[in-house]
Design a protein around this motif. Structure first.
Motif, PDB file in Angstrom:
ATOM      1  N   ARG A 124       1.922  -1.977  -3.807  1.00  0.00           N
ATOM      2  CA  ARG A 124       2.991  -1.196  -3.172  1.00  0.00           C
ATOM      3  C   ARG A 124       2.391  -0.125  -2.272  1.00  0.00           C
ATOM      4  N   LEU A 126       3.764   3.077  -0.542  1.00  0.00           N
ATOM      5  CA  LEU A 126       4.923   3.962  -0.489  1.00  0.00           C
ATOM      6  C   LEU A 126       4.834   4.953   0.667  1.00  0.00           C
ATOM      7  N   GLN A 131       9.894  11.018  -2.133  1.00  0.00           N
ATOM      8  CA  GLN A 131      10.756   9.841  -2.192  1.00  0.00           C
ATOM      9  C   GLN A 131      12.188  10.269  -2.510  1.00  0.00           C
ATOM     10  N   HIS A 153      16.661   3.152  -7.254  1.00  0.00           N
ATOM     11  CA  HIS A 153      15.830   2.782  -6.109  1.00  0.00           C
ATOM     12  C   HIS A 153      15.093   4.027  -5.644  1.00  0.00           C
ATOM     13  N   SER A 155      12.512   5.296  -2.642  1.00  0.00           N
ATOM     14  CA  SER A 155      11.832   5.015  -1.379  1.00  0.00           C
ATOM     15  C   SER A 155      11.878   6.266  -0.521  1.00  0.00           C
ATOM     16  N   ASN A 156      11.123   6.252   0.580  1.00  0.00           N
ATOM     17  CA  ASN A 156      11.106   7.429   1.443  1.00  0.00           C
ATOM     18  C   ASN A 156      12.161   7.357   2.535  1.00  0.00           C
ATOM     19  N   ASP A 158      12.535   5.241   4.929  1.00  0.00           N
ATOM     20  CA  ASP A 158      11.907   4.873   6.209  1.00  0.00           C
ATOM     21  C   ASP A 158      11.466   6.071   7.041  1.00  0.00           C
ATOM     22  N   LYS A 161       6.632   4.276   7.646  1.00  0.00           N
ATOM     23  CA  LYS A 161       6.504   2.878   7.226  1.00  0.00           C
ATOM     24  C   LYS A 161       5.035   2.566   7.022  1.00  0.00           C
ATOM     25  N   ASN A 163       7.318   1.078   3.768  1.00  0.00           N
ATOM     26  CA  ASN A 163       8.157   1.758   2.786  1.00  0.00           C
ATOM     27  C   ASN A 163       8.565   0.749   1.717  1.00  0.00           C
ATOM     28  N   ASN A 164       7.602   0.324   0.884  1.00  0.00           N
ATOM     29  CA  ASN A 164       7.892  -0.694  -0.130  1.00  0.00           C
ATOM     30  C   ASN A 164       8.834  -0.189  -1.216  1.00  0.00           C
ATOM     31  N   GLY A 165       8.649   1.023  -1.695  1.00  0.00           N
ATOM     32  CA  GLY A 165       9.517   1.598  -2.716  1.00  0.00           C
ATOM     33  C   GLY A 165       9.487   0.862  -4.046  1.00  0.00           C
TER      34      GLY A 165
END
Length: 177
Positions: A124, A126, A131, A153, A155-156, A158, A161, A163-165
Motif C-alpha cells: 500500500r 498511502l 488521512q 475507509h 485515504s487522503n 486524493d 497520489k 492514494n491506495n488507502g
C-alpha cells in the motif's frame, strides 16, 4: 542485585499496562463517557484500536421513536503485519437510534481525521501521514454495552497520489458509563 534487575526487566508488561489503563478509567481525568475497542481487517491487514468516547450531552434531534445522537471517538491503535502502522484518529460519530425498551438499534456515520506513522505498508502506498476516515456501521445497544458491525475507509482524499488507502471491515465494542 544484577540478577534481580534482569528479572524485573524480563517481567511480563501486560499486567502493568492493564493496571494503568484501569487506574486511568477509574480516575477519568479526560472526563470520558465511555471506552471501547474495534477489531477490523482489510485483506492482509488487521487493525486493533482502543477507543475513548465523549458523548454529546443532549440528543441532536428527535422524531418520535427515531433519535439523532452523537459522540466523539478518539481511536489509537495499530495496523499489522510487522512493521505495524500506528494510527491515531478523531471522529465525530452520529447515531440514528431506534429505542425499544432496554434495547436500542442504531446506524452510525462519521467523518474524521487520522494520522498514520507509515506512508507505505506492504504493497500500500498511502502517500501522506494525514488521512480522512469515513465510518459507516449498524448495531445494537443494551443498557451500557454497545456492539456494532462497521466499515471504515481511510485515504487522503486524493490530496497526493497514489492514494491506495484502507477499507476496513469489522466490529466495535463500546462500554458507556
Amino acid at each position: 542485585m544484577l540478577i534481580i534487575c534482569l528479572q524485573a526487566q524480563a517481567w511480563d508488561r501486560e499486567p502493568a499496562i492493564a493496571a494503568s489503563v484501569v487506574s486511568l478509567l477509574v480516575w477519568n481525568p479526560m472526563q470520558l463517557n465511555g471506552v471501547g475497542f474495534d477489531q477490523m481487517s482489510d485483506h492482509d491487514f488487521d487493525r486493533t484500536r482502543m477507543l475513548w468516547l465523549w458523548g454529546f450531552d443532549d440528543s441532536i434531534k428527535e422524531w418520535g421513536w427515531l433519535t439523532l445522537e452523537g459522540h466523539l471517538e478518539l481511536g489509537f491503535g495499530q495496523t499489522t503485519p510487522t512493521p505495524p502502522d500506528v494510527s491515531i484518529g478523531l471522529t465525530p460519530i452520529l447515531e440514528w437510534t431506534v429505542e425499544r425498551g432496554p434495547w436500542r438499534g442504531f446506524v452510525e456515520t462519521g467523518l474524521g481525521a487520522h494520522y498514520l506513522t507509515r506512508t507505505t505498508h506492504e504493497d500500500r502506498d498511502l502517500s501522506t501521514h494525514f488521512q480522512f476516515g469515513e465510518t459507516l456501521g449498524a448495531g445494537a445497544r443494551y443498557k451500557n454495552l454497545q456492539l456494532s458491525l462497521r466499515f471504515q475507509h481511510l485515504s487522503n482524499g486524493d490530496i497526493v497520489k497514489p492514494n491506495n488507502g484502507y477499507n476496513f471491515y469489522g466490529i466495535a465494542l463500546k462500554f458507556w458509563y
